[in-house]
Design a protein around this motif. Structure first.
Motif, PDB file in Angstrom:
ATOM      1  N   VAL A 141       5.410  -4.807  -1.953  1.00 45.90           N
ATOM      2  CA  VAL A 141       6.073  -4.641  -2.815  1.00 45.90           C
ATOM      3  C   VAL A 141       5.982  -3.366  -3.939  1.00 45.90           C
ATOM      4  N   LEU A 142       4.492  -3.346  -4.146  1.00 42.94           N
ATOM      5  CA  LEU A 142       3.943  -2.276  -5.165  1.00 42.94           C
ATOM      6  C   LEU A 142       4.167  -1.132  -4.537  1.00 42.94           C
ATOM      7  N   PHE A 143       4.012  -1.097  -2.975  1.00 38.81           N
ATOM      8  CA  PHE A 143       4.190   0.283  -2.440  1.00 38.81           C
ATOM      9  C   PHE A 143       5.571   0.649  -2.487  1.00 38.81           C
TER      10      PHE A 143
ATOM     11  N   GLU B 101      10.552   3.446  -5.112  1.00 36.07           N
ATOM     12  CA  GLU B 101      11.901   3.479  -4.643  1.00 36.07           C
ATOM     13  C   GLU B 101      12.609   2.589  -5.195  1.00 36.07           C
ATOM     14  N   TYR B 102      12.347   1.535  -6.020  1.00 38.94           N
ATOM     15  CA  TYR B 102      12.874   0.611  -6.760  1.00 38.94           C
ATOM     16  C   TYR B 102      13.518   1.308  -8.379  1.00 38.94           C
TER      17      TYR B 102
ATOM     18  N   ASP C 248      20.363  -4.999  -0.951  1.00 43.90           N
ATOM     19  CA  ASP C 248      19.429  -6.422  -0.309  1.00 43.90           C
ATOM     20  C   ASP C 248      17.887  -6.057  -0.821  1.00 43.90           C
ATOM     21  N   ASP C 249      17.215  -4.710  -0.481  1.00 45.85           N
ATOM     22  CA  ASP C 249      15.983  -4.793  -0.788  1.00 45.85           C
ATOM     23  C   ASP C 249      15.821  -4.694  -2.427  1.00 45.85           C
ATOM     24  N   THR C 250      16.583  -4.064  -3.128  1.00 41.44           N
ATOM     25  CA  THR C 250      16.676  -4.171  -4.727  1.00 41.44           C
ATOM     26  C   THR C 250      16.398  -5.393  -5.149  1.00 41.44           C
TER      27      THR C 250
ATOM     28  N   ILE D 143      13.078  -7.185  -4.395  1.00 43.34           N
ATOM     29  CA  ILE D 143      11.976  -6.699  -5.392  1.00 43.34           C
ATOM     30  C   ILE D 143      12.255  -7.212  -6.870  1.00 43.34           C
ATOM     31  N   LYS D 144      13.613  -7.049  -7.133  1.00 44.52           N
ATOM     32  CA  LYS D 144      13.707  -7.679  -8.417  1.00 44.52           C
ATOM     33  C   LYS D 144      13.345  -9.084  -8.618  1.00 44.52           C
TER      34      LYS D 144
END
Length: 94
Positions: A20-22, A26-27, A35-37, A40-41
């Motif tokens: 997640v931190l990596f 990108e976020y 979907d990835d956003t 992460i959120k």
């Protein structure tokens, strides 16, 4: 680092916090799929340590933006950087 919740409610459960931190920049930069956003959120809403790191990264990005707002790169440097990016993209696509 891992949240260790194991509740089944976290969309990124089983994903190490380091992943997640990596991907946090990108976020921050809006470079993720919807979907990835959302994943992460959701993770940041549930994981205090990751949220703290996210807040630090967000503050750093804002500081760099403020500090460099009036600066522009010389044309020769910008051209060199763009040429390198193009070369890397070409190498990756092969």
């Amino acid at each position: 680092m891992s949240c260790g919740r194991g509740t089944g409610e976290d969309p990124l459960e089983g994903t190490d916090c380091s992943e997640v931190l990596f991907r946090v920049f990108e976020y921050l930069d809006g470079e993720m799929t919807a979907d990835d956003t959302a994943k992460i959120k959701a993770h940041l809403q549930e994981c205090g340590p990751c949220l703290h790191e996210y807040d630090l990264d967000q503050a750093l990005k804002a500081l760099v933006k403020r500090s460099c707002a009036g600066e522009t790169a010389p044309v020769a440097l910008r051209t060199q950087i763009m040429a390198r990016i193009t070369t890397i993209r070409y190498e990756i696509s092969e």
